[in-house]
Scaffold this motif. Structure first.
Motif, PDB file in Angstrom:
ATOM      1  N   SER A 131       0.815  -1.221   0.000  1.00 53.27           N
ATOM      2  CA  SER A 131       0.000   0.000   0.000  1.00 53.27           C
ATOM      3  C   SER A 131       0.848   1.271   0.000  1.00 53.27           C
ATOM      4  O   SER A 131       0.323   2.364   0.203  1.00 53.27           O
ATOM      5  N   THR A 132       2.148   1.136  -0.237  1.00 50.37           N
ATOM      6  CA  THR A 132       3.057   2.282  -0.202  1.00 50.37           C
ATOM      7  C   THR A 132       3.616   2.556  -1.599  1.00 50.37           C
ATOM      8  O   THR A 132       3.955   1.629  -2.335  1.00 50.37           O
ATOM      9  N   TYR A 133       3.681   3.842  -1.934  1.00 49.07           N
ATOM     10  CA  TYR A 133       4.268   4.262  -3.202  1.00 49.07           C
ATOM     11  C   TYR A 133       5.702   4.736  -2.966  1.00 49.07           C
ATOM     12  O   TYR A 133       5.980   5.426  -1.985  1.00 49.07           O
ATOM     13  N   TYR A 134       6.573   4.348  -3.889  1.00 54.71           N
ATOM     14  CA  TYR A 134       7.975   4.742  -3.799  1.00 54.71           C
ATOM     15  C   TYR A 134       8.380   5.540  -5.043  1.00 54.71           C
ATOM     16  O   TYR A 134       7.941   5.233  -6.154  1.00 54.71           O
ATOM     17  N   MET A 135       9.192   6.537  -4.818  1.00 54.61           N
ATOM     18  CA  MET A 135       9.776   7.303  -5.908  1.00 54.61           C
ATOM     19  C   MET A 135      11.287   7.213  -5.815  1.00 54.61           C
ATOM     20  O   MET A 135      11.866   7.548  -4.780  1.00 54.61           O
ATOM     21  N   VAL A 190      21.335   8.861  -6.630  1.00 53.36           N
ATOM     22  CA  VAL A 190      19.984   8.302  -6.629  1.00 53.36           C
ATOM     23  C   VAL A 190      19.492   8.173  -5.201  1.00 53.36           C
ATOM     24  O   VAL A 190      20.232   7.747  -4.301  1.00 53.36           O
ATOM     25  N   ALA A 191      18.240   8.569  -4.980  1.00 52.93           N
ATOM     26  CA  ALA A 191      17.611   8.453  -3.667  1.00 52.93           C
ATOM     27  C   ALA A 191      16.237   7.820  -3.835  1.00 52.93           C
ATOM     28  O   ALA A 191      15.693   7.747  -4.945  1.00 52.93           O
ATOM     29  N   ILE A 192      15.673   7.362  -2.713  1.00 53.25           N
ATOM     30  CA  ILE A 192      14.344   6.771  -2.738  1.00 53.25           C
ATOM     31  C   ILE A 192      13.523   7.389  -1.607  1.00 53.25           C
ATOM     32  O   ILE A 192      14.003   7.540  -0.482  1.00 53.25           O
ATOM     33  N   ASP A 227       9.247 -11.406 -10.828  1.00 52.54           N
ATOM     34  CA  ASP A 227       8.143 -12.286 -10.442  1.00 52.54           C
ATOM     35  C   ASP A 227       8.413 -13.022  -9.135  1.00 52.54           C
ATOM     36  O   ASP A 227       7.477 -13.406  -8.426  1.00 52.54           O
ATOM     37  N   ASP A 228       9.686 -13.251  -8.803  1.00 54.38           N
ATOM     38  CA  ASP A 228      10.030 -13.970  -7.573  1.00 54.38           C
ATOM     39  C   ASP A 228      10.104 -13.044  -6.359  1.00 54.38           C
ATOM     40  O   ASP A 228      10.482 -13.470  -5.270  1.00 54.38           O
ATOM     41  N   GLY A 229       9.759 -11.763  -6.538  1.00 53.92           N
ATOM     42  CA  GLY A 229       9.745 -10.830  -5.412  1.00 53.92           C
ATOM     43  C   GLY A 229      11.048 -10.091  -5.199  1.00 53.92           C
ATOM     44  O   GLY A 229      11.115  -9.203  -4.342  1.00 53.92           O
ATOM     45  N   LYS A 230      12.076 -10.415  -5.961  1.00 52.49           N
ATOM     46  CA  LYS A 230      13.347  -9.721  -5.823  1.00 52.49           C
ATOM     47  C   LYS A 230      13.298  -8.380  -6.539  1.00 52.49           C
ATOM     48  O   LYS A 230      12.630  -8.213  -7.555  1.00 52.49           O
ATOM     49  N   TYR A 231      14.074  -7.415  -5.992  1.00 54.09           N
ATOM     50  CA  TYR A 231      14.122  -6.078  -6.566  1.00 54.09           C
ATOM     51  C   TYR A 231      15.504  -5.825  -7.150  1.00 54.09           C
ATOM     52  O   TYR A 231      16.518  -6.270  -6.598  1.00 54.09           O
ATOM     53  N   TYR A 232      15.512  -5.079  -8.258  1.00 52.17           N
ATOM     54  CA  TYR A 232      16.760  -4.739  -8.930  1.00 52.17           C
ATOM     55  C   TYR A 232      16.746  -3.251  -9.251  1.00 52.17           C
ATOM     56  O   TYR A 232      15.743  -2.710  -9.748  1.00 52.17           O
ATOM     57  N   PHE A 268      18.473  -4.977  -5.012  1.00 47.60           N
ATOM     58  CA  PHE A 268      18.088  -3.865  -4.149  1.00 47.60           C
ATOM     59  C   PHE A 268      17.296  -4.376  -2.962  1.00 47.60           C
ATOM     60  O   PHE A 268      16.418  -5.237  -3.104  1.00 47.60           O
ATOM     61  N   ASN A 269      17.607  -3.857  -1.775  1.00 53.81           N
ATOM     62  CA  ASN A 269      16.931  -4.248  -0.543  1.00 53.81           C
ATOM     63  C   ASN A 269      15.917  -3.165  -0.183  1.00 53.81           C
ATOM     64  O   ASN A 269      16.297  -2.057   0.196  1.00 53.81           O
ATOM     65  N   MET A 270      14.631  -3.459  -0.288  1.00 50.70           N
ATOM     66  CA  MET A 270      13.599  -2.474  -0.003  1.00 50.70           C
ATOM     67  C   MET A 270      13.584  -2.089   1.472  1.00 50.70           C
ATOM     68  O   MET A 270      13.212  -0.956   1.821  1.00 50.70           O
ATOM     69  N   ALA A 271      13.967  -3.004   2.336  1.00 52.78           N
ATOM     70  CA  ALA A 271      13.934  -2.721   3.778  1.00 52.78           C
ATOM     71  C   ALA A 271      14.981  -1.683   4.174  1.00 52.78           C
ATOM     72  O   ALA A 271      14.731  -0.810   5.009  1.00 52.78           O
TER      73      ALA A 271
END
Length: 614
Positions: A190-194, A202-204, A237-242, A259-262
């Motif tokens: 439910s969270t949007y990231y930019m 680069v920042a998030i 598809d496996d939930g990993k982020y790049y 990339f680690n979202m946490a």
């Protein structure tokens, strides 16, 4: 002189508050309105700065043959003769000029409401629930990002609840002090990231809503050790982020890392360069620079990863878009032999690159990108959208992707006020312009009104086109088969008004019988161009509020004004000059020394024009 008066409640009540007195404006025309824009384009094509017709299918293709004289303004020096615009006959022109806005807000500001081309570079579009959301690198200030929204990809409006119009602001809980570039959006649960670039890192940032405000709990960049720009966050598809992004090494090159979202950080052990220069289009001699490969976007289709990228320097006319494919998000990548798929030779405009691929609600693919301002100037860059065609190639097991230029879209933004235009683009020609009807500097300059059943006061928002010499404009009445003089409006030179403020002139026609009127430039000894921004003619009956008001919380009887509850009132003339400020009152009466006509009243209930006829 401004008066400050604490009124005592009047003993004579207007009556129970059951509504408001609606005053009928017999004539009310603002030449910056969308209705005039539509009518002008219907009748006349107009030309751009290069003399190319803006609307070649107009009913009168020979009119308005003179190109615009400045910028990208389609309404400069567009001459017309003897044309009927709806109920009016006129000889003159339509043009735009700078004017100083009334300080009471956009409702009383002459603002060109015509849509303007969107000046976003490095654009991205996020599609959700049948709507599209656009952001990108923008010129001007404040630093940060603006978001626009649309349902048809053609016309856009601001999409934010923040008063500044920004979805991410420098210094407001976000990383970076300069160079805010290339935003990208991703929703996780439910969270949007930019992800975005600022200060060449680069920042998030995150937000509970798509249109912001985006902030960081820990104000930092993703990898502070080295410069990096142009991010694209991809979830497999496996939930990993790049995280695909650009790093500098004698040029710009696209890299990828897990990339680690946490933590909001990349796994540096997985860093891998995606592409090197191997195709001729990626470095043409049109602009001397190191190798540049940037602006990544990644999608996955039928198990194949497609990496879209731009090559050449962004100032090069050959800045363009190609793609490569892989069976893993980490590569290796095989470039499409038909690259580039977006280039000036294909889409017809220089510097066409650095964008993003997105799909509409029907899964139709599009690519949004930027182009140079024109053939000789790079900035401010402009946004374009082109549909893509995915054709499956059975011999390769991949899709061949091409741009469908027949469906190319030039997106435009329609802002509702000057402040919004300045938020979107503070430097683009036309952002602080007002459309005006121009009386030519000879006796042919004329604006003829339809016959009115009766008429009260005429109010003109007008300006003499000459900086040093005053001039005159005649008001005539048609009577017994002839035009006869009724009144002479005396106009000061526009140099007498600081910052190009328009002059507001009034005349009480006070006719209780049918009357036909015209304004004509036939009286001054040396005739000047005269610009008319707005004309209003009141009914000569009751005082009140224009019928189309949004604020139905005032009652007016004669010169008395009453609100539903005690409020502080401030009354202005139409130029924005403050005349009276009251304390907390529910009812007061305008001084009898004031003339009839229109005033502006402002309170906690809103801001509105009022019409006094007694």
């Amino acid at each position: 002189m401004q008066l400050r008066i604490s009124f005592i409640l009047l003993l004579v009540s207007i009556g129970s508050f059951t509504g408001f007195q609606a005053q009928n404006l017999l004539i009310s025309e603002d030449f910056s309105s969308s209705a005039w824009e539509k009518e002008l384009l219907r009748l006349n094509p107009g030309n751009d700065t290069e003399g190319k017709p803006i609307n070649p299918d107009a009913l009168n293709p020979l009119a308005y043959s003179t190109p615009a004289t400045t910028g990208t303004n389609a309404y400069n020096n567009l001459n017309s003769t003897g044309l009927y615009f709806e109920k009016y006959k006129l000889n003159g022109a339509i043009e735009t000029l700078d004017v100083l806005p009334c300080p009471l807000g956009d409702q009383y500001t002459h603002v060109n409401s015509s849509p303007i081309e969107i000046p976003f570079a490095d654009p991205t579009i996020y599609s959700e629930n049948g709507k599209f959301y656009l952001a990108g690198t923008r010129p001007g200030s404040p630093l940060g990002f603006v978001m626009l929204e649309s349902t048809d990809l053609k016309e856009w409006t601001l999409s934010t609840s923040d008063a500044s119009g920004m979805v991410l602001k420098a210094g407001a809980g976000s990383y970076g002090e300069s160079g805010f570039w290339a935003p990208q959006f991703l929703k996780v649960n439910s969270t949007y990231y930019m992800t975005y670039t600022a200060s060449e890192h680069v920042a998030i940032a995150s937000s509970p809503t798509l249109n912001g405000l985006y902030t960081q709990s820990n104000i930092t960049s993703i990898d502070p050790d080295v410069k990096n720009i142009d991010s694209y966050l991809f979830k497999d598809d496996d939930g990993k982020y790049y995280l695909y992004h650009v790093r500098f090494n004698k040029g710009n090159f696209i890299w990828v890392a897990e990339f680690n979202m946490a933590t909001g950080k990349i796994n540096k052990q997985t860093l891998k360069q995606c592409l090197t220069k191997t195709q001729a289009w990626e470095a043409t001699p049109a602009y001397e620079s190191n190798t540049i490969m940037e602006g990544p976007t990644v999608i996955k289709k039928n198990g194949i990863y497609y990496l879209f990228y731009s090559a050449n320097h962004f100032q090069s006319i050959d800045y363009a878009v190609g793609y490569a494919t892989a069976t893993s998000p980490m590569g290796p990548w095989t470039k499409h032999t038909g690259n580039p798929i977006i280039h000036r030779s294909i889409v017809g405009e220089n510097g066409s690159g650095h964008g993003d691929l997105f799909f509409d609600q029907h899964d139709n693919p599009y690519y949004v990108y930027h182009v140079h301002r024109n053939e000789t100037t790079v900035a401010p860059r402009r946004t374009r959208i082109v549909p893509l065609t995915f054709s499956f190639n059975s011999s390769t097991g991949k899709y061949d992707i091409s741009a469908n230029v027949n469906g190319l879209i030039i997106p435009k933004v329609r802002a509702t006020g000057q402040a919004q235009y300045k938020t979107i683009e503070s430097n683009l020609t036309g952002t602080q312009k007002a459309v005006a009807f121009r009386f030519n500097n000879n006796e042919s300059g004329m604006f003829e009104l339809p016959e009115l059943p009766h008429a009260g006061e005429m109010t003109l928002h007008i300006r003499n086109g000459n900086q040093t010499s005053p001039t005159e404009l005649a008001l005539e009445k048609y009577e017994e088969g002839n035009w006869q003089s009724l009144h002479t409006f005396n106009l000061q030179n526009w140099g007498a008004y600081s910052n190009f403020r328009d002059e507001i002139l009034k005349y009480d026609i006070n006719s209780t019988t049918p009357v036909k009127l015209r304004l004509i430039n036939n009286i001054a000894t040396t005739k000047r161009y005269i610009n008319l921004y707005r004309i209003d003619i009141t009914d000569n009956n009751l005082s009140g509020i224009p019928k189309n008001t949004k604020h139905k919380n005032l009652q007016i009887s004669g010169r008395r004004i009453r609100a539903q509850q005690p409020v502080s009132f401030q009354v202005f003339d139409l130029s924005g000059k403050s005349l009276i400020t009251t304390g907390e009152v529910q009812e007061f009466e305008l001084p009898g020394t004031w003339g009839k006509g229109m005033y502006i009243i402002k309170s906690q209930l809103g801001t509105e024009k009022i019409i006094i006829t007694e």
